[in-house]
Design an enzyme around this catalytic site. Structure first.
Site, short mmCIF file in Angstrom:
data_model
loop_
_atom_site.label_atom_id
_atom_site.label_comp_id
_atom_site.label_asym_id
_atom_site.label_seq_id
_atom_site.Cartn_x
_atom_site.Cartn_y
_atom_site.Cartn_z
N HIS A 312 42.21 -15.90 34.39
CA HIS A 312 41.93 -15.35 33.03
C HIS A 312 40.76 -15.36 32.04
O HIS A 312 40.30 -16.75 31.68
CB HIS A 312 42.72 -15.29 32.52
CG HIS A 312 43.11 -14.05 31.62
ND1 HIS A 312 43.24 -13.76 30.35
CD2 HIS A 312 44.56 -13.13 31.96
CE1 HIS A 312 43.48 -13.06 30.09
NE2 HIS A 312 44.19 -12.00 30.75
N ASP A 370 48.73 -10.95 37.26
CA ASP A 370 49.22 -10.58 38.81
C ASP A 370 49.62 -11.12 39.67
O ASP A 370 49.43 -10.24 41.20
CB ASP A 370 47.41 -9.22 38.51
CG ASP A 370 47.29 -8.32 38.06
OD1 ASP A 370 46.30 -8.81 37.27
OD2 ASP A 370 48.14 -7.62 38.10
C1 SDX Z 1 43.96 -8.96 33.98
O1 SDX Z 1 41.58 -9.55 29.75
C2 SDX Z 1 43.14 -8.98 30.10
O2 SDX Z 1 44.02 -9.55 29.30
C3 SDX Z 1 43.01 -8.34 31.61
C4 SDX Z 1 45.18 -8.36 32.37
C5 SDX Z 1 45.40 -7.46 30.99
O3 SDX Z 1 47.32 -7.62 30.94
O4 SDX Z 1 45.00 -6.39 30.55
O5 SDX Z 1 45.19 -9.56 31.38
C6 SDX Z 1 45.26 -7.86 33.79
O6 SDX Z 1 43.32 -8.73 34.69
C7 SDX Z 1 44.66 -10.12 35.07
C8 SDX Z 1 43.00 -10.72 35.46
C9 SDX Z 1 43.69 -9.62 37.22
N1 SDX Z 1 42.06 -10.01 37.73
C10 SDX Z 1 42.40 -10.84 38.65
O7 SDX Z 1 43.13 -12.48 39.37
C11 SDX Z 1 40.81 -11.33 39.41
C12 SDX Z 1 40.86 -12.68 40.29
N2 SDX Z 1 40.51 -13.42 38.63
C13 SDX Z 1 38.81 -13.43 38.04
O8 SDX Z 1 38.08 -12.88 38.97
C14 SDX Z 1 38.21 -13.86 37.44
O9 SDX Z 1 39.25 -15.15 36.69
C15 SDX Z 1 38.52 -13.11 35.56
C16 SDX Z 1 37.88 -11.83 36.23
C17 SDX Z 1 40.26 -12.57 35.72
C18 SDX Z 1 38.11 -13.73 34.66
O10 SDX Z 1 36.61 -14.14 34.54
P1 SDX Z 1 35.83 -14.66 33.77
O11 SDX Z 1 36.38 -14.61 32.19
O12 SDX Z 1 34.52 -14.19 33.83
O13 SDX Z 1 35.82 -16.27 34.50
P2 SDX Z 1 34.96 -16.55 35.42
O14 SDX Z 1 34.12 -15.44 36.30
O15 SDX Z 1 32.75 -16.80 34.56
O16 SDX Z 1 35.06 -17.89 35.71
C19 SDX Z 1 34.86 -19.00 35.04
C20 SDX Z 1 34.63 -19.80 36.81
C21 SDX Z 1 33.72 -19.81 38.07
O17 SDX Z 1 33.86 -20.64 38.39
P3 SDX Z 1 32.31 -21.46 38.48
O18 SDX Z 1 30.80 -20.23 38.46
O19 SDX Z 1 32.64 -22.20 36.96
O20 SDX Z 1 32.30 -22.35 39.34
O21 SDX Z 1 36.19 -19.92 37.71
C22 SDX Z 1 35.94 -19.29 39.06
C23 SDX Z 1 34.82 -18.45 39.18
O22 SDX Z 1 33.95 -18.74 40.10
N3 SDX Z 1 36.94 -18.32 39.32
C24 SDX Z 1 37.45 -18.31 40.68
C25 SDX Z 1 38.78 -17.37 39.78
N4 SDX Z 1 38.52 -17.27 39.05
C26 SDX Z 1 38.21 -17.15 38.33
N5 SDX Z 1 37.74 -18.59 41.44
C27 SDX Z 1 38.66 -18.44 42.12
N6 SDX Z 1 39.54 -17.75 42.03
C28 SDX Z 1 39.60 -16.81 41.43
N7 SDX Z 1 40.47 -16.43 41.05
#
Ligand code: SDX
Length: 435
Positions: A312, A370
């Site tokens: 998140h 989720d």
């Molecule tokens: C919702 O914003 C809100 O409040 C949204 C929400 C709401 O109520 O409105 O809470 C609802 O959208 C919840 C989130 C649902 N999405 C998912 O579950 C999809 C999977 N999650 C990721 O896509 C991600 O965690 C995000 C999009 C939610 C957040 O992404 P960020 O903040 O841009 O973080 P990032 O992508 O920069 O991740 C940081 C690191 C990265 O690795 P490095 O490059 O540092 O090595 O964490 C890794 C990412 O690759 N990472 C994950 C991951 N999420 C982040 N690796 C594996 N699986 C994941 N789910």
């Protein structure tokens, strides 16, 4: 907000230094007010994805990502999920205070009196293929609502804003249920206003004209709680879209349709659907024994595989909604005699393994709202493609509250970000023969 502190910004290119006011809110990080930077220095600030940017001042929802805390108008989500129902929570988000009994009765009567949609709305559905994704139908039909309510599109008129809010809250369950019925080829069910908001929605989705729909209070309460958990969440992507659309003066129905479109993405509200597909995939490949293989794929950056329902932008601790969702999931499965549900067991094992794995611990990746949402919605009877529609239904009140707060902002302006341009410098067009 209070402004006692300031930040000094100095430049190595001779641009004169400047002091920037720092505003302090009631909770959460202070903000550095950069509104005068461009006028004073000719420079923009740069923050794609808004990782360090507060886009507005708000009094509605507060998240502490480190503590895993979520408050609606100051009330912890854990208390609202236990002591209130969804309509009370809607009243709170819209008005800033929990309703008295009379206020709650009046609010519910107003909402339940607007649950029908214009009969001509039915024709919009027949233009879609039956296998159209229900979110595509919902985006279209909610946007189309603006074609029916010319009597309340003056967004500067508080009464127009109020009746539009009531109409949206009241009609979203009906439209979501219609999208589902159209998808499965069953007849639309008209609202039955003597039922509660959530019972009415469940009946419109799962009931048929052929028999009396039996309301299961445990399942209705579970759905009501799920909607409380999804009602608002600060300046997430879809809420920011609604605010930006609203800042141009677009009507509330068009703004909410824009929010629905944004929520659809798998990185946002579409994650519940993607998470269930992910769990189904692992289950098909062998279930719990295959979790290790899956986790290895997630850790391999080239695979493009993410652990959906984890991570998140704000929560760097357990999403409090995920905990409550897991409890609700257990209650629903128990009520339905599905406590041995293999997907629930798989999800809990996958969560346990991920939370013990350095890759996730180091990146502070925890289950979000989720992660369990898909399992409990599937147990309630919703097909996977309906999960994000239910999320959109629940989030409509948050979008409306945030939109209303933005419109009422005294110095509200149209949102118009700038850019760092790295494209071509000016050049001459050559005749095609010379290109
Ligand atoms: C919702 O914003 C809100 O409040 C949204 C929400 C709401 O109520 O409105 O809470 C609802 O959208 C919840 C989130 C649902 N999405 C998912 O579950 C999809 C999977 N999650 C990721 O896509 C991600 O965690 C995000 C999009 C939610 C957040 O992404 P960020 O903040 O841009 O973080 P990032 O992508 O920069 O991740 C940081 C690191 C990265 O690795 P490095 O490059 O540092 O090595 O964490 C890794 C990412 O690759 N990472 C994950 C991951 N999420 C982040 N690796 C594996 N699986 C994941 N789910």
């Amino acid at each position: 907000m209070s402004t006692q502190k300031s930040a000094k910004i100095t430049f190595s290119d001779g641009t004169p230094a400047m002091d920037l006011p720092i505003h302090q809110g009631t909770m959460g990080p202070d903000v550095i007010d950069i509104r005068k930077i461009y006028g004073a220095t000719g420079k923009f600030t740069f923050d794609p994805g808004f990782l360090s940017t507060a886009s507005c001042e708000s009094k509605i929802t507060y998240i502490d990502g480190d503590k895993g805390e979520l408050l609606y108008r100051g009330y912890p989500i854990e208390q609202l999920a236990v002591h209130c129902d969804y309509l009370e929570t809607c009243y709170l988000l819209l008005n800033g205070e929990l309703p008295t009994q009379d206020q709650r009765t009046d609010f519910e009567q107003r909402v339940m009196r607007h649950t029908m949609v214009h009969e001509q709305m039915n024709r919009f559905f027949t233009g879609f293929r039956r296998d159209a994704h229900p979110m595509a139908v919902l985006v279209g039909c909610v946007g189309a609502l603006s074609a029916f309510y010319h009597d309340s599109l003056d967004i500067q008129n508080p009464e127009h804003r109020f009746i539009s809010a009531i109409r949206l809250l009241a009609k979203m369950p009906t439209l979501v249920a219609m999208a589902y019925k159209y998808h499965v080829g069953q007849p639309f069910m008209y609202p039955q206003n003597n039922l509660s908001y959530s019972a009415n929605f469940m009946r419109m989705v799962f009931g048929t004209p052929c028999e009396e729909y039996q309301v299961n209070d445990v399942l209705v309460r579970a759905l009501d709680r799920i909607m409380i958990l999804h009602a608002d969440h600060e300046q997430n992507a879809s809420t920011s879209t609604v605010r930006l659309a609203g800042s141009s003066g677009a009507n509330p129905f068009a703004c909410i349709a824009a929010g629905i479109a944004t929520l659809w993405g798998p990185a946002h509200g579409g994650a519940n659907e993607a998470c269930l597909f992910m769990l189904d995939d692992i289950q098909r490949q062998g279930g719990i024994e295959k979790i290790g293989n899956f986790i290895s794929k997630v850790k391999d950056k080239d695979s493009g595989v993410k652990l959906m329902g984890f991570g998140h932008r704000v929560y760097k601790n357990y999403d409090p909604r995920a905990k409550l969702m897991r409890e609700t999931c257990y209650e629903v499965l128990d009520e339905l005699g599905l406590h041995d549900d293999p997907l629930f067991k798989l999800a809990m094992k996958l969560e346990q393994i991920a939370l013990e794995d350095d890759y996730f611990v180091q990146r502070k990746l925890y289950p979000n709202v989720d992660y369990y949402s898909g399992i409990v919605q599937r147990a309630l009877g919703f097909p996977t493609e309906m999960f994000t529609c239910v999320f959109a239904l629940a989030r409509t009140v948050g979008w409306i509250a945030q939109w209303g707060e933005m419109i009422a902002e005294p110095d509200q302006k149209i949102g118009r970000p700038r850019q760092l341009f790295t494209g071509s410098t000016p050049r001459e067009v050559k005749p095609i023969a010379q290109r």
